[in-house]
Design a protein around this motif. Structure first.
Motif, PDB file in Angstrom:
ATOM      1  N   ASP A  34       0.826  -1.212   0.000  1.00 32.16           N
ATOM      2  CA  ASP A  34       0.000   0.000   0.000  1.00 32.16           C
ATOM      3  C   ASP A  34       0.859   1.261   0.000  1.00 32.16           C
ATOM      4  O   ASP A  34       0.524   2.257  -0.660  1.00 32.16           O
ATOM      5  CB  ASP A  34      -0.939   0.014   1.214  1.00 32.16           C
ATOM      6  N   VAL A  35       1.970   1.225   0.733  1.00 27.21           N
ATOM      7  CA  VAL A  35       2.884   2.373   0.753  1.00 27.21           C
ATOM      8  C   VAL A  35       3.467   2.591  -0.644  1.00 27.21           C
ATOM      9  O   VAL A  35       3.540   3.730  -1.134  1.00 27.21           O
ATOM     10  CB  VAL A  35       4.011   2.153   1.784  1.00 27.21           C
ATOM     11  N   VAL A  36       3.858   1.516  -1.303  1.00 26.40           N
ATOM     12  CA  VAL A  36       4.403   1.618  -2.660  1.00 26.40           C
ATOM     13  C   VAL A  36       3.349   2.176  -3.614  1.00 26.40           C
ATOM     14  O   VAL A  36       3.639   3.063  -4.437  1.00 26.40           O
ATOM     15  CB  VAL A  36       4.909   0.245  -3.149  1.00 26.40           C
ATOM     16  N   ALA A  37       2.114   1.703  -3.503  1.00 30.02           N
ATOM     17  CA  ALA A  37       1.044   2.198  -4.372  1.00 30.02           C
ATOM     18  C   ALA A  37       0.777   3.673  -4.123  1.00 30.02           C
ATOM     19  O   ALA A  37       0.606   4.462  -5.072  1.00 30.02           O
ATOM     20  CB  ALA A  37      -0.230   1.381  -4.139  1.00 30.02           C
ATOM     21  N   ALA A  38       0.740   4.071  -2.863  1.00 21.48           N
ATOM     22  CA  ALA A  38       0.510   5.486  -2.538  1.00 21.48           C
ATOM     23  C   ALA A  38       1.634   6.351  -3.093  1.00 21.48           C
ATOM     24  O   ALA A  38       1.392   7.435  -3.643  1.00 21.48           O
ATOM     25  CB  ALA A  38       0.408   5.661  -1.021  1.00 21.48           C
ATOM     26  N   ALA A  39       2.871   5.867  -2.965  1.00 24.30           N
ATOM     27  CA  ALA A  39       4.024   6.609  -3.486  1.00 24.30           C
ATOM     28  C   ALA A  39       3.925   6.764  -4.999  1.00 24.30           C
ATOM     29  O   ALA A  39       4.210   7.833  -5.561  1.00 24.30           O
ATOM     30  CB  ALA A  39       5.316   5.892  -3.104  1.00 24.30           C
ATOM     31  N   ALA A  40       3.497   5.704  -5.678  1.00 18.69           N
ATOM     32  CA  ALA A  40       3.350   5.762  -7.133  1.00 18.69           C
ATOM     33  C   ALA A  40       2.235   6.725  -7.532  1.00 18.69           C
ATOM     34  O   ALA A  40       2.372   7.483  -8.500  1.00 18.69           O
ATOM     35  CB  ALA A  40       3.065   4.371  -7.688  1.00 18.69           C
ATOM     36  N   GLY A  41       1.138   6.710  -6.781  1.00 23.11           N
ATOM     37  CA  GLY A  41       0.033   7.622  -7.072  1.00 23.11           C
ATOM     38  C   GLY A  41       0.431   9.076  -6.934  1.00 23.11           C
ATOM     39  O   GLY A  41       0.066   9.923  -7.767  1.00 23.11           O
ATOM     40  N   VAL A  42       1.197   9.373  -5.902  1.00 25.54           N
ATOM     41  CA  VAL A  42       1.669  10.740  -5.695  1.00 25.54           C
ATOM     42  C   VAL A  42       2.613  11.162  -6.816  1.00 25.54           C
ATOM     43  O   VAL A  42       2.521  12.273  -7.353  1.00 25.54           O
ATOM     44  CB  VAL A  42       2.347  10.869  -4.318  1.00 25.54           C
ATOM     45  N   GLU A  43       3.535  10.277  -7.195  1.00 30.56           N
ATOM     46  CA  GLU A  43       4.488  10.628  -8.250  1.00 30.56           C
ATOM     47  C   GLU A  43       3.787  10.841  -9.588  1.00 30.56           C
ATOM     48  O   GLU A  43       4.126  11.764 -10.332  1.00 30.56           O
ATOM     49  CB  GLU A  43       5.558   9.534  -8.382  1.00 30.56           C
ATOM     50  N   LEU A  44       2.795  10.007  -9.894  1.00 30.09           N
ATOM     51  CA  LEU A  44       2.056  10.189 -11.143  1.00 30.09           C
ATOM     52  C   LEU A  44       1.286  11.503 -11.137  1.00 30.09           C
ATOM     53  O   LEU A  44       1.185  12.172 -12.171  1.00 30.09           O
ATOM     54  CB  LEU A  44       1.092   9.026 -11.373  1.00 30.09           C
ATOM     55  N   THR A  45       0.734  11.862 -10.001  1.00 33.93           N
ATOM     56  CA  THR A  45       0.047  13.152  -9.889  1.00 33.93           C
ATOM     57  C   THR A  45       1.022  14.283 -10.180  1.00 33.93           C
ATOM     58  O   THR A  45       0.704  15.243 -10.898  1.00 33.93           O
ATOM     59  CB  THR A  45      -0.566  13.321  -8.487  1.00 33.93           C
ATOM     60  N   HIS A  46       2.223  14.172  -9.641  1.00 32.76           N
ATOM     61  CA  HIS A  46       3.253  15.179  -9.881  1.00 32.76           C
ATOM     62  C   HIS A  46       3.649  15.238 -11.355  1.00 32.76           C
ATOM     63  O   HIS A  46       3.706  16.328 -11.948  1.00 32.76           O
ATOM     64  CB  HIS A  46       4.476  14.860  -9.022  1.00 32.76           C
ATOM     65  N   VAL A  47       3.901  14.085 -11.962  1.00 28.12           N
ATOM     66  CA  VAL A  47       4.311  14.057 -13.368  1.00 28.12           C
ATOM     67  C   VAL A  47       3.203  14.627 -14.251  1.00 28.12           C
ATOM     68  O   VAL A  47       3.473  15.375 -15.212  1.00 28.12           O
ATOM     69  CB  VAL A  47       4.681  12.623 -13.801  1.00 28.12           C
ATOM     70  N   ALA A  48       1.953  14.301 -13.943  1.00 26.42           N
ATOM     71  CA  ALA A  48       0.829  14.844 -14.705  1.00 26.42           C
ATOM     72  C   ALA A  48       0.805  16.368 -14.617  1.00 26.42           C
ATOM     73  O   ALA A  48       0.595  17.058 -15.624  1.00 26.42           O
ATOM     74  CB  ALA A  48      -0.485  14.270 -14.176  1.00 26.42           C
ATOM     75  N   SER A  49       1.061  16.888 -13.430  1.00 23.14           N
ATOM     76  CA  SER A  49       1.062  18.347 -13.268  1.00 23.14           C
ATOM     77  C   SER A  49       2.190  18.993 -14.061  1.00 23.14           C
ATOM     78  O   SER A  49       2.044  20.123 -14.553  1.00 23.14           O
ATOM     79  CB  SER A  49       1.162  18.722 -11.780  1.00 23.14           C
ATOM     80  N   LEU A  50       3.321  18.292 -14.213  1.00 21.58           N
ATOM     81  CA  LEU A  50       4.435  18.821 -14.997  1.00 21.58           C
ATOM     82  C   LEU A  50       4.046  18.964 -16.465  1.00 21.58           C
ATOM     83  O   LEU A  50       4.453  19.930 -17.133  1.00 21.58           O
ATOM     84  CB  LEU A  50       5.668  17.927 -14.875  1.00 21.58           C
TER      85      LEU A  50
END
Length: 331
Positions: A74-90
């Motif tokens: 779950d921690v890995v999934a949450a980390a991936a979700g946050v990073e994808l949100t960041h990349v999308a914003s870029l």
């Protein structure tokens, strides 16, 4: 290739290895989730992920989990979700800024055009939301609230400070929304999904928001002080776009007649490379830079202070070191 762990002085080899292994898992999940049957869409989705980046947000999620039971699925999934949100914003940021380079590679808009870059960003936001949805209703609510604040920060960042409002206060509020909130969510998720109590989760949320502000303030300084090789994108982007970051606001507030040329440049359109280079040179030598650095360091120390109620641990020490690393990096 997964980027190396952010430099955390004093961190044991065991903790560094756990964090690196966790980042490798995050990277595998990212690539699996953004893959697509259409080769062009798959390529566009992975473009910025392949370009690298610091993976700062997922690292924070993984590190925060060390305050609890440690890294898990779950921690890995949450980390991936946050990073994808960041990349999308870029992807969206680069369209707004008309940027040409991101992470040392062509920006999505430069490579694929504005329309595709916007749609890729939308797809990545959707993919991030899908990952987070598997973590439960609370995580979804946090993701939605984070997204709203992130967008509000971007909208406000694109507008001048309202009449009658202190420009510095306005700008710091923009940073809290534009950058602070997603980094706060990264830290919050790490504590949440490793079994930490609510008090620790809230401490990590507050730490993350302050850390995020320090991170963005440092980025603003780097945009002025670094060269393209260190930065991975064109320096002076904020100046060219007319964004009034903290050193710019401090310089504009100067009443010294010797600063008249710099003030004029900072209030002009700097599309001409010669004028931009002149403005960068003058600003780099101005006391406003040191004043902005001092404020950035103060914000980083305030993030460290939030951690004081937590019991001593290697994770706490690493979180304190992370705040220092954020404001001393060069790119």
């Amino acid at each position: 290739m997964t980027p190396a762990v952010f430099v955390l002085p004093g961190t044991s080899e065991e903790l560094s290895a756990r964090l690196q292994a966790g980042l490798d898992e995050v990277d595998l999940l990212l690539r699996r989730e953004v893959d697509h049957d259409d080769p062009f869409i798959a390529e566009a989705n992975t473009h910025l992920i392949e370009a690298g980046g610091k993976r700062f947000r997922p690292l924070l999620t993984l590190l925060a989990s060390e305050l609890g039971t440690g890294i898990n699925g779950d921690v890995v999934a949450a980390a991936a979700g946050v990073e994808l949100t960041h990349v999308a914003s870029l992807c969206h940021d680069d369209v707004m800024d008309e940027a040409h380079v991101r992470r040392g590679a062509p920006s999505a808009n430069a490579k694929y055009g504005n329309s595709t870059a916007i749609l890729v960003g939308d797809m990545l936001f959707g993919t991030a939301s899908s990952i987070i949805a598997d973590l439960g209703a609370d995580a979804v609510k946090i993701q939605a609230e984070t997204f709203v604040r992130l967008c509000a920060g971007q909208i406000r960042d694109d507008r001048p400070s309202p009449s009658g409002q202190d420009p510095v206060d306005y700008y710091l509020g923009v940073l809290a929304d534009k950058t602070g909130v997603l980094i706060a969510t990264a830290a919050r998720y790490g504590a949440m999904f490793s079994g930490c109590d609510q008090r620790t989760v809230e401490i990590m949320r507050e730490y993350g928001e302050r850390l995020g502000m320090a991170f963005q303030l440092a980025d603003d300084l780097i945009d002025v002080s670094s060269d393209a090789e260190d930065l991975g994108k064109t320096p002076g982007t904020d100046l060219r776009e007319g964004k009034r970051t903290l050193p710019v606001l401090y310089a504009l507030a100067s009443t010294d007649p010797a600063d008249e040329r710099l003030r004029d440049l900072l209030q002009a359109e700097l599309r001409d490379q010669g004028l931009l280079d002149e403005a960068l040179g003058l600003l780099r030598a101005h006391p406003a830079m040191e004043r902005a650095r001092e404020h950035t360091a103060t914000v980083a120390r305030s993030a460290q202070d939030v951690l004081d109620p937590l019991p001593d641990s290697e994770a706490k020490t690493a979180l304190r070191a992370l705040a220092t690393s954020v404001v001393t990096r060069v790119g």
